[in-house]
Scaffold this active site. Sequence first.
Site, mmCIF file in Angstrom:
data_model
loop_
_atom_site.group_PDB
_atom_site.id
_atom_site.type_symbol
_atom_site.label_atom_id
_atom_site.label_comp_id
_atom_site.label_asym_id
_atom_site.label_seq_id
_atom_site.Cartn_x
_atom_site.Cartn_y
_atom_site.Cartn_z
ATOM 1 N N GLU A 24 -8.669 -5.945 -25.594
ATOM 2 C CA GLU A 24 -8.501 -4.610 -26.256
ATOM 3 C C GLU A 24 -8.502 -4.706 -27.569
ATOM 4 O O GLU A 24 -7.732 -3.978 -28.243
ATOM 5 C CB GLU A 24 -7.801 -3.603 -25.449
ATOM 6 C CG GLU A 24 -7.951 -3.383 -24.078
ATOM 7 C CD GLU A 24 -7.277 -2.361 -23.784
ATOM 8 O OE1 GLU A 24 -6.128 -2.076 -24.109
ATOM 9 O OE2 GLU A 24 -7.783 -1.489 -22.809
ATOM 10 N N GLU B 201 -10.543 -2.614 -16.305
ATOM 11 C CA GLU B 201 -9.134 -2.360 -15.961
ATOM 12 C C GLU B 201 -9.408 -0.938 -15.607
ATOM 13 O O GLU B 201 -9.840 0.274 -16.407
ATOM 14 C CB GLU B 201 -8.356 -2.306 -17.183
ATOM 15 C CG GLU B 201 -7.745 -3.694 -17.509
ATOM 16 C CD GLU B 201 -6.711 -3.648 -18.596
ATOM 17 O OE1 GLU B 201 -6.196 -2.512 -18.758
ATOM 18 O OE2 GLU B 201 -6.459 -4.533 -19.156
HETATM 19 C C1 GLA Z 1 -4.588 -1.631 -21.363
HETATM 20 C C2 GLA Z 1 -4.077 -3.027 -21.590
HETATM 21 C C3 GLA Z 1 -3.332 -3.611 -20.305
HETATM 22 C C4 GLA Z 1 -2.324 -2.516 -20.030
HETATM 23 C C5 GLA Z 1 -3.034 -0.984 -19.737
HETATM 24 C C6 GLA Z 1 -2.098 0.096 -19.382
HETATM 25 O O1 GLA Z 1 -5.601 -1.487 -20.700
HETATM 26 O O2 GLA Z 1 -5.340 -3.633 -21.671
HETATM 27 O O3 GLA Z 1 -2.719 -4.694 -20.717
HETATM 28 O O4 GLA Z 1 -1.445 -2.474 -21.118
HETATM 29 O O5 GLA Z 1 -3.637 -0.621 -20.838
HETATM 30 O O6 GLA Z 1 -1.388 -0.012 -18.220
#
Ligand code: GLA
Length: 771
Positions: free
Chosen positions: A182, A259
């Site tokens: 991210e 995710e």
């Molecule tokens: C983002 C991150 C994860 C985690 C989620 C929230 O997607 O990539 O590592 O922190 O947020 O749980």
Amino acid sequence: MKTNLLFKSLAVAAALGLGANGAMADTFAVGDGTFLLNDEPFVVKAAELHYPRIPKEYWEHRIQMVKALGMNTVCLYVFWNIHEPQEGQFDFEGQNDIAEFCRLAQKHDMKVIVRPGPYVCAEWEMGGLPWWLLKKKDIALREQDPYFMERVKLFEQEVGKQLTPLTIENGGPIIMVQVENEYGSYGVDKPYVSAIRDIVKEAGFDNVTPFQCDWSSNFTNNGLDDLVWTMNFGTGANIDEQFAKLKELRPNSPLMCSEFWSGWFDKWGANHETRDAKDMVEGIDEMLSKGISFSLYMTHGGTSFGHWAGANSPGFAPDVTSYDYDAPITEWGTVTPKYDLLRTTLQKYSDKKLPAPPKANAIIEVPQFEFTEFAPLSAGVQRSTQSRDVETFEALDMGWGCAVYQTILPALPMGGTLFINDSHDFSQVFLNGQYIGKIDRVKNDKAIAIPRCAKGDTLSILVEAMGRINFGRAIKDFKGITDGVTIQADDEGHEVTYDLKNWTISLIPDDYEIAVAALEAPAAPAKERGYYRGTFNLKKTGDTFLDFSTWGKGQVWVNGHPLGRIWSIGPQQTLYVPGPWLKKGQNEVVVLDIVGPTEAVSVGLKEPKLDNLNLEKTNLHNNPGDRPDLNSATPAAAGQFAAGNGWQTVKFDSPATGRYLAIEALSTQNGKDQVALAELYALDSKGQRLSREPWTAKYADSEKEQGNHTADKVYDLQESTYWQTVPGATLPHLIVIDLGSEQTVTGIQYLPRAEQGAPGSIKDYKVYLYK
Ligand code: GLA
Ligand code: CA
């Protein structure tokens, strides 16, 4: 087209693989609009599991649980800071044996997706980065800082040694590898992301399908031509909307939500988070009906044992020890209604009957026991240093724990105000050994009143570190006192500032060995700050939940295993104890409590307490005195937002100046009274986003505390969290942000909720800046 070529060449490369045993290995490739496993379309149904959050003895059990749920893949991060606890010392053994975790997945015919960072976020201490990087004070993290890149490269080479024998071309289960994590919510830096890609490839992952994950709102900023792009979003999100931009840019790409957030993480001092099971399952059902791959983050969250829980930002929000996440499998590995509902849906998309989940592990009770041994905190001091200025933990070569900063005061006949710049994270202030009060970073405290004192009186500040921030620019999170300590006092009518110098700094790392050594000459417990030991006997072992609701703040070890942090404010009041860490006969519990218990007892329960808040003040921002009178104020902008999901920008006709930014919602798109707002930025004179790190919520006329929809959610850098007014509270609604100092603002950016139809989105608005 360029993208077509890319996908074909990856397919060819992978298709040539021979397994380690000489037989043709499976192949995994990117085809036209789909992934291909052995040349057949393949939908990834991945379960995110984190090996350090599951005791090794239970790894296989949890893999079987997700297999029985209907998943075909396990997705995992690699957590750099547990594998390289000190620079150059690598550890991939026992609980850290990632190769073993992958082999267990393969044993159960599961594929594996590896996300080796170097940054992983994950509500994990510093997003997985090792604290010792901060010994280089001016380091630029997640940028092309030469030292940072050198250490990343060495680490990824070690990961490569562990895992590249297990890639699919070598006959192993690993089908995909992620590059960075991210990056869009951190910055815009394609050269850096490209350099990480090259390091990961050179570590031996050159023939594994590489991908990036980001949000639909920002993935183009750092998207590389030769990586697969996947989107991250949570339960309830409008799925077509999430993939719209990707489909437009890469019509032939397979679609994947890398995710899909099943629930959410808990922070100290806020309610336990949940997400609706039906909404979650509907999202998965919709994706599968459209052939979209996913990874369910988390399918089983587990526990951030020891001091590994991280913290979120902006707004310092340390994460609790439990990483239950309201996931389909509980923190302790049992099924939930969410699990059953999801399993029924996943069965629809499986041609074989799903195996039954493995048997649940035994859960036991432990009768109440007392802590009979005690040692004061001072017994844990390992080193003391003299220093003119305050120093951080990192500068003094300590990763975690507490430090006492002590100095001599000038005479303050009228008392004064003590400022700690900055206190990371929980400071308790003492005058000649007497407790005066606390400065809590969670509450954004900066200062405390001190009573009058004589020249030569002693000031002591006990600072305890919570997990380092794991999200956003603030991950460069030094611990201890980061800059300086001053006192403002009144001296016969004029204000004087004393910059306090000449400190004695005593270090108390949070190790079990130190706690045990401190307890070697125990005293009787006195409900004070310090170390405590108690024991209980067992005839039969099993999982249990030790209750610490009568304790202050600190950490716990059972038979030498670090269980995690405790804090009376909740919402978590019990700690999960895995059965394999207990034994028949006598078991030892050691507590380090930096506040002190009201009663030094505990009891093992059959269920956890994850939702018991115990706050001094509510989290609401509705103090009537903070509500501005805007009746005669001139708005910086007034108008109507458009309907629907996604970011919108409002440019002011002319720049406006002020410390406080107020948004008034006069009407909503759906005509109802309830307003919601997910994220908000203010633009500076160049049209750039102002840093939100100094922001705090000043006022909101209404906030839905249940579900944590308080005003601070508009600047927490999470697009899936939002401020929401309570049902029944009527329009207009008002939110006021304190920007930290006076700013010139030329516009705002506004994001409504991510759900279909953007519920609660504002229609008519007015924006104000005032001093
Ligand atoms: C983002 C991150 C994860 C985690 C989620 C929230 O997607 O990539 O590592 O922190 O947020 O749980
Ligand atoms: Ca938010």
